[in-house]
Design a protein around this motif. Structure first.
Motif, mmCIF file in Angstrom:
data_model
loop_
_atom_site.group_PDB
_atom_site.id
_atom_site.type_symbol
_atom_site.label_atom_id
_atom_site.label_comp_id
_atom_site.label_asym_id
_atom_site.label_seq_id
_atom_site.Cartn_x
_atom_site.Cartn_y
_atom_site.Cartn_z
ATOM 1 N N VAL A 45 56.645 41.068 41.268
ATOM 2 C CA VAL A 45 55.323 40.445 41.265
ATOM 3 C C VAL A 45 54.255 41.427 40.773
ATOM 4 C CG1 VAL A 45 55.727 38.532 42.858
ATOM 5 C CG2 VAL A 45 55.117 40.760 43.788
ATOM 6 N N ALA A 46 54.452 42.715 41.052
ATOM 7 C CA ALA A 46 53.492 43.706 40.551
ATOM 8 C C ALA A 46 53.513 43.722 39.024
ATOM 9 C CB ALA A 46 53.801 45.086 41.110
ATOM 10 N N LEU A 68 54.326 41.260 37.015
ATOM 11 C CA LEU A 68 53.694 40.039 36.521
ATOM 12 C C LEU A 68 52.175 40.148 36.654
ATOM 13 C CD1 LEU A 68 56.164 37.408 38.030
ATOM 14 C CD2 LEU A 68 56.013 38.146 35.632
ATOM 15 N N ARG A 69 51.740 40.696 37.757
ATOM 16 C CA ARG A 69 50.300 40.851 37.948
ATOM 17 C C ARG A 69 49.706 41.815 36.936
ATOM 18 N NH1 ARG A 69 46.607 41.678 42.725
ATOM 19 N NH2 ARG A 69 45.018 43.095 41.967
ATOM 20 N N ARG A 78 49.234 33.752 32.254
ATOM 21 C CA ARG A 78 47.855 34.169 32.520
ATOM 22 C C ARG A 78 47.556 34.083 34.001
ATOM 23 N NH1 ARG A 78 44.919 33.436 27.703
ATOM 24 N NH2 ARG A 78 45.865 34.972 26.344
ATOM 25 N N LEU A 79 47.482 35.205 34.631
ATOM 26 C CA LEU A 79 47.124 35.233 36.036
ATOM 27 C C LEU A 79 45.654 35.584 36.156
ATOM 28 C CD1 LEU A 79 50.129 37.276 37.413
ATOM 29 C CD2 LEU A 79 49.824 34.816 37.548
ATOM 30 N N THR A 80 44.982 34.947 37.079
ATOM 31 C CA THR A 80 43.591 35.312 37.339
ATOM 32 C C THR A 80 43.543 35.856 38.759
ATOM 33 O OG1 THR A 80 43.294 32.993 37.874
ATOM 34 C CG2 THR A 80 42.400 33.751 35.782
ATOM 35 N N THR A 81 43.772 37.137 38.852
ATOM 36 C CA THR A 81 43.913 37.747 40.164
ATOM 37 C C THR A 81 42.762 38.684 40.438
ATOM 38 O OG1 THR A 81 46.237 37.750 39.637
ATOM 39 C CG2 THR A 81 45.589 38.951 41.590
#
Ligand code: SF4
Ligand code: SF4
Ligand code: SF4
Ligand code: FES
Lengths: 330, 487, 174
Positions: free
Chosen positions: C69-70, C72-73, C150-153
């Motif tokens: 997950v890191a 991907l982020r 596209r992550l909006t973190t």
């Protein structure tokens, strides 16, 4: 000695954290008496202007519960930040996003659509949906805007300490307040709870095998759990091994698995991924197809492992599949 | 020039509800709108969750009444999984639920709404709180309120795992039995609660009923609406908080409907207004005729007074006597005076305490048989309880794995929302004349809805209601004419 | 890892004339097998897509789902995991643990709206340089077809556990 001034404030909160403080007052009055509470909207009539009138840093600490969903919540958090020596994120919602943070699995629009159209009790016909601005015969009415996602307090302001739990256990709140009064606060960024896994304080730990392996994961309603034996050893997904201690394992004491409200220990940055890892490693089998079967027995992984921490997770929210996704400016 | 008056909670940062009053050129109120400005979407993000997690997830709608959502959710699971819990499990649930009703009603009567009466509606705000109550009736009562609440909340913690966000509910029962030792403490807790309830009734008689001014206020037209009333009743049409049929009486007090919660969609539906996030429940059988009362309007009420109106009496002796006293004093069934809700609340407190005692003394309560394992495939379930603030319905549908595909929640304050809106409008029209409002107005308008103990948090599945107020008076261009803050 | 991802593998920004999407793939390879195979592929001139950035792990069992997950982020559009064939792990249970976590992680990522094709686990022994080539190329094309993730973190204002994050994302990169 003058008493340190503290403020309590709630953002997107269920009120349970506030009740926890009320309960605390009924139990340990001396703790509450050791501080001067200057701002606590739920119980005392102080106003925003009173906070604005304080000098910067005049508050020894602000305890803020609830997550952040609106601009007003963010502004209040920023104001309290300026006025406070220390900001304590109080409870699972403020620290990690909490259960209401599961809303990050749905878009704002889909929530509005279900609540005002899709719900079976909504009468068809008028098709009204609340608007941010609406004309009524007498004039104009406004409703506030909500952010697309739920955010944690430290995604909005700098946070000094975290009090875990949903809500935080009375003993930890009392300890935190006393530490504040005595000026014995730990290193910035600390979570004010023991830094070991819940299993360490669980009365059933002795029945948890060293090399625990699970042949089948059960759902809580499928079996009558033995009240003495480790729940994980009985195949119930208990998040004790991946959750911080400090609550006294109260859910396990009631014969229900831990769902992780105390959040992770300090070596973990993504509670859900870590909890998933801890549970997956227990699968008995080495066969790929059998592993897939066991994995399927965890029917709602995101709701199970990120029950309290979705907004704080590395992924933060559900993404729409690429083909359905609009170009969003980064 | 016409004006707008906006009564906004001081804590508008989180939006617990605001009142928007439009005053016309003649200085009369055109309309007062009660707006609820937040929504959290629990029903939406429930989709995909395990059904058995719903009692714990929905309890986070409100940390003030988490047991109500937990129990409604648990009962919904019984129905969803087609499973009948053992007798002991049902009795334990009801006993714990009654303990919760007592402590929650005590909180409201002594901390939140009651001070209006005990201390007096015209007393300075600074005295209209628990400390004012203590000042008026003595320190002992303060200790009593704290003591009884602590005793009951500790019992709930032990039986349900946690008092704020219980965990013991499962489809087909509860997670643990009650030991004889804990049973004994429930017996003692109930006895204490009954004594406390009698004492609270006496406080109400001494302070409110003996004061003609208060009685006039309670019965004044500004706080009166002739609506339908709904509440759960047992087989003898007596009030029950945990289970039963939903009964509706008309504004004359005659039975209008009696139905099983499973049929709720045939009778209870929701109206949406574009200016508020709250949905307004109304009786489908009558229809939506706008914000108005009377037999032709589907607007109905829930919560203590409504429950008393909708039943033929109470299930326990002391409460029954108190209930008769209430109706004979206020002119017989039904009572339409909103402010009588405070009195009804302590009648219910006594009822819950007595019922808790009956159940604690029941030999079944210590049976170790508290679970029936569900075997059928889950499909659809509907469950109901009487939350302290009124009828609460949960409704879930799942796929064959028991994952929620649809959840619908009809909560107490939403059932009262239309009547609360009516109350606010009526109070504003009666009290506001031109933009020259003063602080007294604030409390009197606020009293119109504080009696309901509304929880806007529950209502929009957003935040619990707390009502420190600011009034802003603006001209129609938005310029601030005056601002009043209530201290 | 963030270092690895910061070198542009191609433009993913929206410009007036959008350039073709070049996926970024982060690969976690076991030192004893797949990593060696990737070396072999290099030596043998078995070219594979430059989109794949390899991070060496001492064993696939060291793969913490947090790494995935890191990645991907931090901007990865896909994650590839390579370990020793069943029975061949130097630490006995490592690759089985990788498989257990992977199977559950895949289900969970689905709930996040992340397609199965973005995360892949392969057993590749030290001698299978050709398989590294094939899998890397396949993975690149597969993710290319899906488009960018596209992550909006939101970032934390103050990351109290920066040291741990550094440890987490600072895996030895190739
Ligand atoms: S942490 Fe739990 S108790 Fe506190 S506000 Fe959030 S949901 Fe409520
Ligand atoms: S896994 Fe759960 S039941 Fe077992 S020892 Fe840990 S906390 Fe206790
Ligand atoms: S047992 Fe787990 S879920 Fe229950 S209070 Fe403790 S940390 Fe929270
Ligand atoms: S050593 Fe290669 S997977 Fe364990």
């Amino acid at each position: 000695m003058t008493k340190p001034k503290v403020a309590f404030y709630w953002c997107a909160s269920c009120g349970g954290c506030e009740e926890a403080v009320v309960d605390l007052g009924e139990v340990v009055l001396d703790v509450v008496e050791a501080v001067d509470i200057v701002f606590w909207p739920v119980a005392l009539d102080f106003k925003t202007a009173d906070v604005e009138a304080l000098a910067d840093g005049e508050l020894a600490a602000s305890f803020i519960n609830g997550a952040i969903r609106t601009s007003e919540q963010r502004e209040m958090a920023e104001l309290l930040r300026r006025k406070s020596g220390a900001v304590v994120a109080f409870g699972a919602c403020a620290w990690l996003g909490g259960i209401p943070g599961l809303a990050n699995l749905s878009s704002r629009e889909s929530i509005l659509d279900f609540v005002y159209h899709g719900a079976p009790s909504v009468q068809d016909g008028d098709g009204a949906v609340p608007q941010e601005e609406v004309e009524v015969p007498e004039g104009r009415l406004r409703l506030p805007h909500f952010d697309e996602t739920v955010r944690t307090l430290d995604q909005v302001i700098d946070v000094d300490y975290y009090l875990p739990g949903c809500p935080p256990p009375a003993s930890l709140i009392a300890q935190a307040v006393m530490a504040l009064v005595e000026g014995k606060l730990p290193e910035k960024g600390s979570v004010l709870a023991p830094d070991v896994a819940l299993c360490a304080e669980c009365p059933r730990a002795a029945t948890k095998p060293e090399d625990l392996k699970v042949e089948r994961f059960h759902r809580p309603y499928e079996i009558v759990a033995d009240p003495e034996t480790c729940l994980l050893a009985q195949g119930l997904v208990c998040l004790g091994p991946a959750t911080r201690s400090g609550c006294g394992a109260v859910c396990v004491a009631a014969n229900m698995p831990c769902t992780g409200c105390m959040g992770p220990t300090s070596r973990v940055i993504d509670h859900g991924a870590k909890a998933l890892s801890a549970i997956a490693s227990l699968m008995e089998t080495r066969e790929e197809d059998e592993i897939a079967v066991l994995a399927e027995q965890i029917v709602d992984p995101v709701g199970t492992f990120y029950r309290y921490s979705l907004p704080a997770s590395l992924l933060h929210r559900r993404v729409e599949p690429a083909h359905a996704r609009e170009e969003v400016p980064s | 020039m016409s004006t707008e008056i906006l009564i906004d909670p001081i804590t508008r940062l989180e939006g617990h509800g605001r009142i928007h009053i439009f005053v016309n050129d003649e200085g009369a109120v055109d309309h007062a709108y009660l707006q609820i400005p937040e929504l959290r979407g629990f029903e939406k993000f429930a989709q995909g969750r395990r059904a058995e997690d719903m009692p714990q997830i929905t309890s986070r709608i409100c940390g003030v009444c988490p047991m109500a959502h937990h129990m409604a959710g648990t009962k919904t699971l019984d129905d969803l999984f087609h499973v009948d819990p053992p007798v002991a499990a049902k009795k334990i649930r009801e006993m714990v639920y009654d303990a919760f009703m007592v402590e929650d009603h005590a909180l409201h009567f002594f901390y939140l709404g009651g001070p209006d009466f005990v201390v007096g509606p015209t007393a300075p705000k600074a005295e209209r709180n628990i400390l004012g109550v203590i000042g008026k009736v003595g320190l002992e009562i303060g200790k009593e309120v704290i003591g009884v609440r602590k005793q009951l909340r500790d019992l709930i913690s032990e039986a349900a795992g946690k008092v704020i966000h219980p965990v013991f509910g499962l489809p087909g029962g509860i997670s643990q039995p009650i030991s004889p030792e804990l049973r004994d403490r429930f017996v003692a807790g109930a006895a204490h609660a009954v004594e406390f309830g009698k004492f609270a009734l006496q406080v109400f008689r001494d302070v409110v009923l003996s004061n003609a001014e208060y009685v006039d206020l309670v019965t004044s037209e500004a706080y009166t609406h002739r609506t339908y009333y709904m509440g759960l009743v047992d087989q003898q049409n007596r009030t029950n908080f945990y289970d039963g049929r939903l009964r509706v009486v008309d504004p004359e007090g005659k039975e209008f409907l009696a139905f099983d919660a499973k049929e709720y969609l045939d009778h209870v539906v929701e109206h949406v207004e574009p200016w508020s996030y709250i949905k307004f429940s109304y009786l489908k059988d009558v229809g939506w005729n706008g914000f108005t009362d009377g037999p032709d309007s589907g607007v109905f009420a829930v919560a203590p007074l409504a429950r008393l109106n909708a039943s033929d009496g109470m299930s326990t002796p002391v409460a029954q006597e108190a209930c008769e006293e209430l109706f004979s004093t206020l002119g017989g069934r039904p009572v339409h005076h909103t402010l009588a809700t405070h009195w009804a609340r302590i009648v219910e407190l006594v009822n819950a305490a007595e019922r808790m005692g009956e159940l604690a003394a029941d030999p079944d309560i210590v049976s170790p048989e508290v679970r029936t394992i569900p075997t059928a495939t889950p499909t659809e379930g509907i469950g109901v309880v009487e939350a302290p603030r009124g009828t609460l319905i949960h409704h879930y549908q799942t796929d064959e794995r028991g994952l929620i595909t649809q959840a619908n929640l009809i909560v107490a304050t939403q059932n009262n929302a239309a009547r609360i809106a009516l109350s606010v409008d009526k109070a504003a029209k009666a009290l506001v004349h031109g933009p020259e409002v003063d602080e007294g107005l604030l409390n009197e308008v606020e009293m119109a809805f504080r009696a309901y103990d509304p929880c806007f948090g529950c209502a929009t599945h957003s935040l619990p209601g707390q009502m420190p107020l600011i009034v802003e008076i603006r001209d129609l261009e938005g310029g601030l004419v005056r601002e009043i803050r209530r201290d | 890892m963030s270092e690895v991802l910061r070198e542009p593998a191609g433009s993913v920004g929206t410009t007036a004339t959008p350039e073709p999407f070049e996926p970024r793939i982060v690969a976690f390879f076991c030192n004893w097998c797949t990593y060696t195979a990737a070396d072999l592929a290099g030596i043998s001139r078995m070219q594979y897509a430059p989109n794949v950035r390899v991070i060496r792990l001492m064993c696939s069992g060291r793969l913490d789902p947090q790494f995935v997950v890191a990645a991907l982020r931090e901007g990865a559009d896909g994650v590839l995991i390579g370990g020793c064939h069943p029975g061949d792990c130097h630490y006995q249970e490592g690759n089985y643990n990788a498989l257990r976590r992977f199977e559950l992680l895949k289900l969970m990522l689905r709930d996040f709206g992340i397609e199965d094709e973005r995360v892949r686990l392969e057993w590749i022994s030290a001698s299978e340089g050709d398989r590294v080539q094939k899998v890397c190329n396949e993975m690149t094309e597969q993710v290319r077809a899906l488009g960018p993730l596209r992550l909006t973190t939101p970032q934390r204002v103050h990351a109290p556990r920066a040291d741990i994050e550094a440890e987490l994302v600072g895996q030895e990169a190739r």
